[in-house]
Design an enzyme around this catalytic site. Structure first.
Site, PDB file in Angstrom:
ATOM      1  N   SER A  97      -4.673   7.988   1.035  1.00 62.40           N
ATOM      2  CA  SER A  97      -3.543   7.092   1.216  1.00 62.40           C
ATOM      3  C   SER A  97      -3.240   6.913   2.717  1.00 62.40           C
ATOM      4  O   SER A  97      -4.154   6.569   3.463  1.00 62.40           O
ATOM      5  CB  SER A  97      -2.340   7.645   0.447  1.00 62.40           C
ATOM      6  OG  SER A  97      -1.365   6.663   0.291  1.00 62.40           O
TER       7      SER A  97
ATOM      8  N   ASP B 192      -6.079   2.708  -9.480  1.00 62.53           N
ATOM      9  CA  ASP B 192      -5.173   2.678  -8.321  1.00 62.53           C
ATOM     10  C   ASP B 192      -4.906   1.225  -7.949  1.00 62.53           C
ATOM     11  O   ASP B 192      -5.765   0.552  -7.391  1.00 62.53           O
ATOM     12  CB  ASP B 192      -5.831   3.425  -7.150  1.00 62.53           C
ATOM     13  CG  ASP B 192      -4.952   3.475  -5.904  1.00 62.53           C
ATOM     14  OD1 ASP B 192      -3.874   2.838  -5.889  1.00 62.53           O
ATOM     15  OD2 ASP B 192      -5.341   4.167  -4.949  1.00 62.53           O
TER      16      ASP B 192
ATOM     17  N   HIS C  74      -2.840   5.755  -8.166  1.00 60.40           N
ATOM     18  CA  HIS C  74      -2.989   6.170  -6.779  1.00 60.40           C
ATOM     19  C   HIS C  74      -2.931   7.693  -6.620  1.00 60.40           C
ATOM     20  O   HIS C  74      -3.623   8.271  -5.792  1.00 60.40           O
ATOM     21  CB  HIS C  74      -1.876   5.503  -5.957  1.00 60.40           C
ATOM     22  CG  HIS C  74      -1.962   5.785  -4.500  1.00 60.40           C
ATOM     23  ND1 HIS C  74      -3.061   5.469  -3.740  1.00 60.40           N
ATOM     24  CD2 HIS C  74      -1.071   6.352  -3.644  1.00 60.40           C
ATOM     25  CE1 HIS C  74      -2.853   5.825  -2.483  1.00 60.40           C
ATOM     26  NE2 HIS C  74      -1.671   6.371  -2.390  1.00 60.40           N
TER      27      HIS C  74
END
Lengths: 197, 375
Positions: B155, B320, B353
């Protein structure tokens, strides 16, 4: 000959110069790449559509990108590899001609191997059986085969001439052994072509 | 968890350093002195070749593989860092640094401004991902770590990895970018803006000057709730909660948390405010929104990787939707176009995610194989 490789891959491996840069398109779990890396100190990169195969290859320490020969070859610069390799993948692409053009743009040389749809067993199956052939090298049924562009050795020779691709060498396989070029379109189960720019 | 420790007092758990820098900021100007909170695991080897920098995400921290001091939970990446894990303190010297702008000890809006002896609040400079990375480089210089065997993160951590590889190509041998992107998408900026507006609409926010009173916890909790939805997937939510009711057999015909998912989100919001500062949330989401790696390279992403010798491994998860596979492919495309060395896999997972933080055996195998091949 490289041990334990599929016969067409062994031919390709035997004819690649030590220390060269290769791109293996449709590299599977990286069998050819790891053999070349370990035995010929080749800088090998791969493209593979199946994520489980990619994971297996990367876990072996190979540089493999999950991708698709029809869609993702554009991103590679001209002449970025010594050899671009497309083994048993040509017949699964949407535009085999464009894929080969890309191979010859990316690599100085291109290896292309494919099962020969004009092999006598295939011809017999279609002529007398009246059914789409299911053979050792073309094992899937017509409805679930990834092979959407069946090609014969003579078809491939024709497109090589039409497109002015330069053919360096050709090899033919029947069973797991090499066979002569005479009558190859009828007698060879499998062909390997080496092209160059 | 037991870690082998170095005698050097710069290394170990829960470390602090205050360095003069100065840190050059993308916004212009400089920031100094810089406070760092960080941890190291394992031992730096004699030729200093085994250092791995782990970069944390938006609300992450330096406690990557040790117990969090506030929540008491295991480190946020205990699935990846530890004995017989892909990043193993028995072999690797692992560094994880709280990013600047955050609130777990590194300089951020809640830190004391030495020129006023009061918290910076909104006087803290707006920082970028590239600033975070340059700050980390200053700390690594202090730690005596010149070259990194790997930089690895998911991320926003992945954004830092990309920025590291672009800004310091000669210091990064391998880069692992997980569930990330080379630029923040419009949709992601939009979600962040919802979170920021929620914080700023809380009357206790007081333009960021709340440190002598109540913090804007309601605003921050709602920001976290909204963000948390983006970390999951519909399939994951359906699997985990479905339409199941929370501690009741019937709908209440009111506005209690009837559904399990409501209760879960409320819990996520409430527990988050105990460990995170609202102003830090504003600053770090802003840094992510400003992130577009191509900006500093004439708008052409491939130029960020020109002549790179760094090996890259890019991983995405198919569920995601916050940092979808298409963003990872964009990174891969650029590295290939630059003639770089990149591996890329999209892993199947139902957990959106957040997949990169969960136990993901396939991800671990890939990271492990990739890092070993670089040794």
């Amino acid at each position: 000959m490289m041990q334990s490789l599929r016969p067409d891959l062994a031919i390709i491996a035997d004819n690649i110069a030590t220390g060269s840069r290769i791109l293996d398109i449709g590299c599977g779990d990286g069998a050819l790449m790891s053999a070349l890396r370990d035995q010929k100190q080749v800088d090998a990169r791969g493209i593979e559509i199946d994520s489980a195969n990619v994971s297996a290859a990367v876990a072996k320490g190979l540089s493999v990108v999950q991708g698709d020969a029809d869609r993702d070859l554009y991103e590679y610069p001209d002449n970025s590899f010594d050899y671009a390799i497309l083994s048993q993948t040509l017949q699964t692409t949407h535009r085999p001609d464009i894929v080969v053009e890309n191979l010859l743009r990316i690599g100085r040389y291109a290896f292309v191997s494919f099962p020969n749809f004009a092999h006598w067993r295939v011809r017999l199956s279609l002529s007398f059986g009246g059914r789409m052939p299911v053979t050792r090298l073309i094992p899937e049924k017509w409805y679930d085969t990834p092979n959407i562009h069946h090609v014969t050795i003579d078809d491939f020779r024709a497109i090589v001439r039409e497109r002015n691709w330069v053919q360096e060498k050709q090899w033919f396989l029947s069973g797991d052994t090499q066979t002569s070029r005479s009558g190859a379109n009828l007698l060879a189960e499998h062909a390997v072509f080496l092209l160059r720019q | 968890m037991h870690f082998v420790m170095n005698d050097d007092e710069r290394y170990g758990l829960d470390k602090k350093a205050r360095l003069l820098g100065p840190l050059k900021l993308d916004s212009g100007g400089e920031f100094a002195p810089i406070e760092f909170a960080y941890e190291t695991y394992g031992k730096l080897n004699a030729d200093k070749s085994n250092a791995i920098l782990v970069c944390h995400a938006l609300t992450g921290d330096q406690y990557a593989a040790s117990q969090h001091p506030i929540s008491g939970k295991d480190g946020w990446w205990s699935n990846v860092i530890g004995a017989n894990k892909p990043v193993d303190p028995a072999y690797d010297f692992i560094i994880c640094i709280n990013v600047i702008g955050s609130c777990l000890g590194s300089s951020g809006p809640a830190s004391i401004n030495p020129s006023t002896d009061a918290p910076y609040g909104m006087d803290f400079p707006v920082i970028t991902v590239a600033d975070m990375v340059r700050a980390q480089a200053i700390l690594l210089d202090h730690l005596g770590v010149e070259s990194l065997a790997a930089v690895i993160g998911g991320s926003m951590g992945g954004m830092q990895v990309l920025s590291w590889a672009a800004q310091f190509p000669n210091r990064v041998r391998s880069a692992v970018v997980i569930a990330s992107a080379a630029r923040q998408s419009a949709q992601n900026i939009a979600f962040h803006e919802v979170g920021r507006q929620s914080i700023m609409a809380d009357l206790r926010w007081k333009k960021g000057s709340y440190y002598d009173g109540d913090a804007p916890t309601s605003g921050l909790a709602v920001a976290r709730m909204a963000a948390h939805i983006t970390y999951l997937s519909e399939a994951g939510l359906t699997q985990k909660f479905g339409r199941r009711l929370q501690d009741r057999d019937e709908k209440s015909f009111g506005f209690d948390a009837d559904f399990q998912i409501e209760s879960y989100l409320r819990h996520q919001g409430i527990s988050f405010v105990d460990r995170f500062d609202a102003n830090s949330y504003l600053y770090i989401t802003r840094a992510m929104d400003y992130f577009d790696l191509a900006d500093d390279y004439g708008g052409i992403l491939a130029n960020a990787f020109q002549n790179t010798k760094t090996r890259f491994c890019v991983i995405s998860f198919d569920s995601d939707w916050l940092y979808p596979t298409s963003e990872s492919r964009r990174i891969v495309h650029a590295i290939n176009a630059a003639g770089g060395n990149v591996s890329f896999v999209e892993i199947k997972s139902d957990f959106g995610h957040d997949s990169f933080l969960l136990s993901a055996p396939e991800m671990n195998q890939i990271i492990s194989g990739f890092l070993k091949a670089g040794e």
